[in-house]
Write an enzyme that holds these catalytic residues in place. Sequence first.
Site, PDB file in Angstrom:
ATOM      1  N   CYS A 174       0.845  -1.180   0.000  1.00 47.44           N
ATOM      2  CA  CYS A 174       0.000   0.000   0.000  1.00 47.44           C
ATOM      3  C   CYS A 174       0.892   1.246   0.000  1.00 47.44           C
ATOM      4  CB  CYS A 174      -0.937   0.083   1.193  1.00 47.44           C
ATOM      5  SG  CYS A 174      -2.028  -1.324   1.348  1.00 47.44           S
TER       6      CYS A 174
ATOM      7  N   ARG B 178       3.932  -0.288  -4.907  1.00 49.09           N
ATOM      8  CA  ARG B 178       3.691  -0.850  -3.573  1.00 49.09           C
ATOM      9  C   ARG B 178       2.372  -1.617  -3.496  1.00 49.09           C
ATOM     10  NH1 ARG B 178       6.949   1.782   0.222  1.00 49.09           N
ATOM     11  NH2 ARG B 178       5.669   1.019   1.914  1.00 49.09           N
TER      12      ARG B 178
ATOM     13  N   TRP C 282      -3.034  -2.555  -1.734  1.00 52.30           N
ATOM     14  CA  TRP C 282      -2.714  -3.951  -2.012  1.00 52.30           C
ATOM     15  C   TRP C 282      -3.496  -4.728  -0.963  1.00 52.30           C
ATOM     16  CZ3 TRP C 282      -0.393  -8.170   0.436  1.00 52.30           C
ATOM     17  CH2 TRP C 282       0.067  -9.197  -0.404  1.00 52.30           C
TER      18      TRP C 282
ATOM     19  N   ASN D 290      -1.441   1.886   6.052  1.00 50.94           N
ATOM     20  CA  ASN D 290      -0.620   0.843   5.443  1.00 50.94           C
ATOM     21  C   ASN D 290      -0.234  -0.117   6.559  1.00 50.94           C
ATOM     22  OD1 ASN D 290       1.363  -0.641   4.113  1.00 50.94           O
ATOM     23  ND2 ASN D 290       2.901   0.974   4.270  1.00 50.94           N
ATOM     24  N   GLY D 291      -0.468  -1.420   6.365  1.00 52.42           N
ATOM     25  CA  GLY D 291      -0.101  -2.387   7.402  1.00 52.42           C
ATOM     26  C   GLY D 291      -1.304  -3.214   7.812  1.00 52.42           C
TER      27      GLY D 291
ATOM     28  N   GLU E 199      16.333 -18.281  -9.607  1.00 54.89           N
ATOM     29  CA  GLU E 199      16.012 -16.875  -9.884  1.00 54.89           C
ATOM     30  C   GLU E 199      15.381 -16.742 -11.280  1.00 54.89           C
ATOM     31  OE1 GLU E 199      15.618 -14.293  -8.256  1.00 54.89           O
ATOM     32  OE2 GLU E 199      15.801 -12.645  -9.671  1.00 54.89           O
TER      33      GLU E 199
ATOM     34  N   LYS F 280      11.695 -15.164 -11.935  1.00 51.32           N
ATOM     35  CA  LYS F 280      11.428 -14.033 -12.841  1.00 51.32           C
ATOM     36  C   LYS F 280      10.284 -14.377 -13.783  1.00 51.32           C
ATOM     37  CE  LYS F 280      12.854 -11.423 -11.237  1.00 51.32           C
ATOM     38  NZ  LYS F 280      13.525 -11.418 -10.035  1.00 51.32           N
TER      39      LYS F 280
ATOM     40  N   GLU G 287       6.879 -14.561 -11.989  1.00 51.42           N
ATOM     41  CA  GLU G 287       6.422 -13.243 -11.537  1.00 51.42           C
ATOM     42  C   GLU G 287       5.751 -12.443 -12.646  1.00 51.42           C
ATOM     43  OE1 GLU G 287       9.234 -11.381  -8.095  1.00 51.42           O
ATOM     44  OE2 GLU G 287      10.248 -11.795  -9.978  1.00 51.42           O
TER      45      GLU G 287
ATOM     46  N   HIS H  64      15.719 -37.737  -9.682  1.00 51.84           N
ATOM     47  CA  HIS H  64      14.994 -38.089  -8.455  1.00 51.84           C
ATOM     48  C   HIS H  64      13.552 -37.586  -8.484  1.00 51.84           C
ATOM     49  CE1 HIS H  64      18.636 -39.616  -6.719  1.00 51.84           C
ATOM     50  NE2 HIS H  64      19.260 -38.470  -6.973  1.00 51.84           N
TER      51      HIS H  64
ATOM     52  N   LYS I 258       6.249  -4.494  -4.793  1.00 51.88           N
ATOM     53  CA  LYS I 258       7.715  -4.440  -4.720  1.00 51.88           C
ATOM     54  C   LYS I 258       8.215  -4.500  -3.282  1.00 51.88           C
ATOM     55  CE  LYS I 258      11.750  -2.870  -6.817  1.00 51.88           C
ATOM     56  NZ  LYS I 258      12.030  -4.236  -7.250  1.00 51.88           N
TER      57      LYS I 258
HETATM   58  C1  G6P Z   1       8.849  -8.790  -2.876  1.00 56.27           C
HETATM   59  C2  G6P Z   1       9.261  -8.356  -4.273  1.00 56.27           C
HETATM   60  C3  G6P Z   1      10.477  -9.152  -4.726  1.00 56.27           C
HETATM   61  C4  G6P Z   1      11.596  -9.019  -3.707  1.00 56.27           C
HETATM   62  C5  G6P Z   1      11.136  -9.435  -2.299  1.00 56.27           C
HETATM   63  C6  G6P Z   1      12.170  -9.087  -1.241  1.00 56.27           C
HETATM   64  O1  G6P Z   1       8.339 -10.062  -2.913  1.00 56.27           O
HETATM   65  O2  G6P Z   1       8.204  -8.526  -5.173  1.00 56.27           O
HETATM   66  O3  G6P Z   1      10.924  -8.654  -5.974  1.00 56.27           O
HETATM   67  O4  G6P Z   1      12.670  -9.820  -4.098  1.00 56.27           O
HETATM   68  O5  G6P Z   1       9.950  -8.717  -1.959  1.00 56.27           O
HETATM   69  O6  G6P Z   1      12.325  -7.700  -1.203  1.00 56.27           O
HETATM   70  P1  G6P Z   1      13.577  -6.957  -0.615  1.00 56.27           P
HETATM   71  O7  G6P Z   1      13.247  -5.506  -0.779  1.00 56.27           O
HETATM   72  O8  G6P Z   1      13.676  -7.363   0.829  1.00 56.27           O
HETATM   73  O9  G6P Z   1      14.763  -7.387  -1.386  1.00 56.27           O
END
Ligand code: G6P
Length: 609
Positions: A2, A27, A75, A99-100, A484, A488, A491, A507, A604
């Site tokens: 948020c 956010r 959010w 927010n929270g 990773e 990606k 996501e 396995h 994010k």
């Molecule tokens: C969220 C974001 C990711 C990020 C993760 C950790 O899930 O969508 O892209 O890697 O948080 O965030 P940080 O700011 O702690 O690296």
Amino acid sequence: MCGIIAAITKRNITNILINGMKKLEYRGYDSSGLAIIDNQNNIIRIRCVGKVNALIKKINSMKISGNIGVAHTRWATHGKVSTENTHPHISSNIIIVHNGIIENFSILRVFLKKQGYQFYSDTDTEVIAHLLHWEQNKKKYCLKEVIQNSIKKLYGNYSMVVMDKNNPSKLIAIRSGSPLVIGLGIEENFIASDQIALLHVTKRFIYLEEGDIAIIKNNKIDIFNKYNIKINRKEIISTIKYKSIKKGKYHYYMEKEIYEQPYSIQNTLKNRLKDNETIHFDELDLEKDNLLINTEHIHIVACGTSYNAAMVAKYWFESLANIPCDVEIASEFSSRKLVVRKNSLFITLSQSGETADTLSALRYSKNLNYLGNLTICNMEGSSLVKESDCYILTKAGLEIGVASTKSFTTQLTVLLMLIAKIITLKKINDNTSKAIIKTIQNLPQKIQEILKQTQDIKNIAQNLSNKNNILFLGRGDQYPIAIEGALKLKEISYIHAEAYASGELKHGPLALIDENMPVIMIAPKNSLLLKNQQNIKEISARGGIVYILSDQKFDYEDNINIIKLPHIEELIAPICYVVPLQLLAYYIALIKGKNIDQPRNLAKSVTVS
Ligand code: G6P
């Protein structure tokens, strides 16, 4: 999660709020709203499901104007995505954005219903609005006292901004677990979850600390700490360039951030390699050198992409510095009883420095027997940086795309430098440290070379964009890179992707192999290549289609495709091999027409745990 923005000015604030909300969409972006007290003292509230653009459309058809207001991008946590659940929430004269999470909101809701309050939403925020109103009407307290009395009844992590129609000369902001920053203007002041929401109106900021309450008027700011003592918080001048918030020639921020990586890494390295012999971090003083010298074990805790970077570092710490290293997902760390190793250094890794799970892990670790703690973070002034014993900045620059790219490669760059520094300090093996320092300088150039040959990746993206599942394989320090790569893709393209250590293929996942399950294999020329070649044969013998990322030649076979990369030194190969995987995810999502910078359901900065 948020985003909050609020302003008190002498000019019309509608556009200030809207511009800020657009910057805060990273956010959370399932709905947004704003409330302004206009010059006739009416509350004008406009809310809308969808992106901020939908709200802007609605606002454009109305004429609204006022000098004080609050706005929010949501959010969803409590209650589905709907207009009723969208902030701001109102209880008679009290208007609030939040927010929270308020953990005890249902008990309070029952209590407030008994007091006669009617609820129009399912949110915990509306509970706060009614609670403030109830408290205000109990006795004629001033708004600050009303808030101080009310928050004693709230459990959880939150930040909020409150406005009172009966006294529209001030905004009150409270920070208790989620970040808030005040923006300072001339005869006008602002408050937001992140300074980037305010860079169009100011460069001067004051970060609130935990427990702070700020009374913000257009010509005055008073801040009270958690003991209700009036204090001065330091003013900082932002170093973020407004230009860096623009996409420039790129279609998406993620594309820009992928292509920026050679420069971000250059920035990460700048002034830190002394005479090609040692690593120097301005942020660490001599006392911190002792902390590193005494470290016999490393425990890294992180989430998401940062966790994947930590996994690579585990391979490096053990193979290069001979220091045992454990890596853990932050949300797991704080919820279990654990055994702390002797002389263990606790490291958090985070782009934002505000991830609630990582922050809780840091706070939890302080009650355990660690030697000390260090955070590796992109955001100076963030909660993790403030609350850690020491920090190293990744200096990636502002990252806006939800899917992390340049943050990951700069985190790895810092981790490799940290390892070189520890090796030197502990006098483990001077040659290894020199080799790291020498090789790491090739990174920008190598990544630049990879970024020039995107045609192969675009072609493969075309082949893969209609698949439902994709498997990623890697070995050794390339295994976390496979993870990773899969992350990606998930996501931003919503294709189901899984990563396995290549050796695990037999396995279980081998059962999935057929012509509909493409496999991306990371197989650079190194001591594990023979084993990887064996796996490739096992997949192709079962009709699987393999896409190999390698700097090595492979025998031609019908169902084997090669993405040929330049030769890359083994030490820095994980940092380079992630780049084609970022591009692959990007181009697949582009072909599928997805909203790359703001994937559904994700945010994010995840400030709720
Ligand atoms: C969220 C974001 C990711 C990020 C993760 C950790 O899930 O969508 O892209 O890697 O948080 O965030 P940080 O700011 O702690 O690296």
